[in-house]
Design an enzyme around this catalytic site. Structure first.
Site, PDB file in Angstrom:
ATOM      1  N   TYR A   1     -78.430 114.066  54.696  1.00 33.18           N
ATOM      2  CA  TYR A   1     -77.770 113.349  55.808  1.00 33.18           C
ATOM      3  C   TYR A   1     -77.529 111.884  55.427  1.00 33.18           C
ATOM      4  O   TYR A   1     -76.430 111.355  55.600  1.00 33.18           O
ATOM      5  CB  TYR A   1     -78.645 113.457  57.059  1.00 33.18           C
ATOM      6  CG  TYR A   1     -78.002 112.913  58.316  1.00 33.18           C
ATOM      7  CD1 TYR A   1     -76.977 113.606  58.961  1.00 33.18           C
ATOM      8  CD2 TYR A   1     -78.420 111.712  58.875  1.00 33.18           C
ATOM      9  CE1 TYR A   1     -76.387 113.119  60.121  1.00 33.18           C
ATOM     10  CE2 TYR A   1     -77.840 111.217  60.029  1.00 33.18           C
ATOM     11  CZ  TYR A   1     -76.827 111.927  60.663  1.00 33.18           C
ATOM     12  OH  TYR A   1     -76.247 111.437  61.809  1.00 33.18           O
TER      13      TYR A   1
ATOM     14  N   LYS B   1     -73.973 109.966  55.055  1.00 32.41           N
ATOM     15  CA  LYS B   1     -73.606 108.858  55.953  1.00 32.41           C
ATOM     16  C   LYS B   1     -73.466 107.538  55.191  1.00 32.41           C
ATOM     17  O   LYS B   1     -72.662 106.681  55.561  1.00 32.41           O
ATOM     18  CB  LYS B   1     -74.634 108.729  57.080  1.00 32.41           C
ATOM     19  CG  LYS B   1     -74.635 109.912  58.045  1.00 32.41           C
ATOM     20  CD  LYS B   1     -73.306 110.026  58.800  1.00 32.41           C
ATOM     21  CE  LYS B   1     -73.322 111.165  59.800  1.00 32.41           C
ATOM     22  NZ  LYS B   1     -72.079 111.248  60.597  1.00 32.41           N
TER      23      LYS B   1
ATOM     24  N   SER C   1     -74.083 106.177  60.867  1.00 36.23           N
ATOM     25  CA  SER C   1     -75.422 106.381  61.451  1.00 36.23           C
ATOM     26  C   SER C   1     -76.308 105.229  60.999  1.00 36.23           C
ATOM     27  O   SER C   1     -76.027 104.579  59.980  1.00 36.23           O
ATOM     28  CB  SER C   1     -76.011 107.694  60.941  1.00 36.23           C
ATOM     29  OG  SER C   1     -77.402 107.758  61.207  1.00 36.23           O
TER      30      SER C   1
ATOM     31  N   ARG D   1     -68.765 118.616  72.123  1.00 39.21           N
ATOM     32  CA  ARG D   1     -69.981 118.206  72.832  1.00 39.21           C
ATOM     33  C   ARG D   1     -70.417 116.828  72.329  1.00 39.21           C
ATOM     34  O   ARG D   1     -69.799 116.252  71.426  1.00 39.21           O
ATOM     35  CB  ARG D   1     -71.105 119.217  72.621  1.00 39.21           C
ATOM     36  CG  ARG D   1     -71.503 119.412  71.182  1.00 39.21           C
ATOM     37  CD  ARG D   1     -72.717 120.328  71.055  1.00 39.21           C
ATOM     38  NE  ARG D   1     -73.269 120.250  69.725  1.00 39.21           N
ATOM     39  CZ  ARG D   1     -73.053 121.136  68.768  1.00 39.21           C
ATOM     40  NH1 ARG D   1     -72.284 122.179  68.995  1.00 39.21           N
ATOM     41  NH2 ARG D   1     -73.594 120.981  67.581  1.00 39.21           N
TER      42      ARG D   1
ATOM     43  N   GLY E   1     -65.288 116.932  66.364  1.00 38.23           N
ATOM     44  CA  GLY E   1     -66.616 117.078  66.962  1.00 38.23           C
ATOM     45  C   GLY E   1     -66.568 116.834  68.450  1.00 38.23           C
ATOM     46  O   GLY E   1     -67.518 116.331  69.056  1.00 38.23           O
TER      47      GLY E   1
END
Ligand code: NAP
Length: 252
Positions: A157, A161, A144, A18, A15
């Site tokens: 998500y 996570k 996260s 960016r 990743g």
């Protein structure tokens, strides 16, 4: 504290085209590491690789979808051929789809899980053989605050996570005898492309900011500074844990 020195270390950052992955890759290079960069967007990856070479470090940009076993295997082969060994792996590749569960297609559900969780499994499985026998290993997973708390519309998500947090703990125990540490960093909101849907909606942005006791979003360089520490020699007695860096969000 002594300045972090990562001379003669080889790092792999997924990743890295960016956002947080790019910021972490640049911080590792600033500390002296050579860095292999993985993501799907070749043009952006090459731009980050050029930034690293400007710092006097080696860099290898590898187009790789982390959810593809074949592509991850091929990337690991190129990393082995170029650097021989790996000391640091940062798993930052991730996606977030926000919607009610009844609007999720099965393909979307799989895409989130396969990128955020299976991707980390594939990358670790491919690179751990290159980390063994160095007497030094650091694996860092971008978890996260959704590994610890939740919000509506985040089923896929949060599942990915929270799973990644369990993966991090189990792998830490597995690799501890080899001196390889495995940890997570759980950021609160940072203004990257992932959060564009929130950033483009002033009401949502205000709502998010109101949940942060310190009253502002995080900065990429704040996440990168914590990542750099966890990848350093100084963090050698930290493993199997996860550090929230969230302006106080999860303290409430
Ligand atoms: P971002 O700006 O959207 O960047 C995501 C990165 O992941 C990009 O480099 C993207 O590159 C790469 N990526 C996505 N799918 C991929 C795939 N299948 N294979 C390879 N690379 C892939 O997001 P970010 O904010 O930097 O997020 C980085 C990590 O931090 C993620 O794991 C995210 O869940 C976590 N995180 C972020 C925040 C936040 O507020 N920003 C908060 C908590 C956790 P390509 O498109 O070029 O492949």
């Amino acid at each position: 504290m002594n300045e972090v020195r990562l001379q003669n270390r080889v790092a792999v950052v997924t990743g890295a085209s960016r956002g947080l992955g790019r910021a972490i890759a640049l911080a590792l290079a600033d500390a002296g590491a050579d860095v292999a960069l993985l993501a799907r967007d070749r043009q952006r990856l090459e731009a980050v690789a050029a930034e690293i070479r400007q710092r006097g470090r080696k860099s290898l940009a590898l187009c790789c979808d982390v959810s593809s076993e074949a592509q991850v295997t091929s990337a690991a082969g190129q990393i082995r051929a170029t650097f021989g060994a790996v000391h640091i792996v940062v798993n930052s590749a991730g996606i977030n789809l926000r919607k009610p569960i009844t609007e999720f297609t099965l393909e979307e559900w799989h895409r989130v899980l396969e990128t955020n969780l299976t991707g980390v499994f594939l990358v670790c499985r491919a690179l751990i053989p290159l980390m063994r026998a160095q007497g030094y290993g650091r694996i860092l997973n971008l978890t996260s605050i959704m590994s610890h708390v939740a919000l509506p519309g985040r089923t896929a998500y949060a599942a990915s996570k929270t799973g990644l947090l369990g993966f991090t703990r189990a792998l830490a125990l597995e690799l501890a005898p080899e001196g390889i540490t495995v940890n997570g960093i759980s950021p609160g909101p940072v203004a990257t492309e992932m959060n564009r849907p929130l950033l483009e909606n002033p009401d949502l942005q205000r709502e998010f900011t109101s949940k942060i006791p310190l009253g502002r979003w995080g900065k990429e360089e704040e996440i990168a500074a914590l990542a750099l520490y966890l990848c350093s020699e100084a963090a050698g007695w930290i493993t199997g844990t996860d550090i929230c860096i969230d302006g106080g969000w999860t303290a409430q």
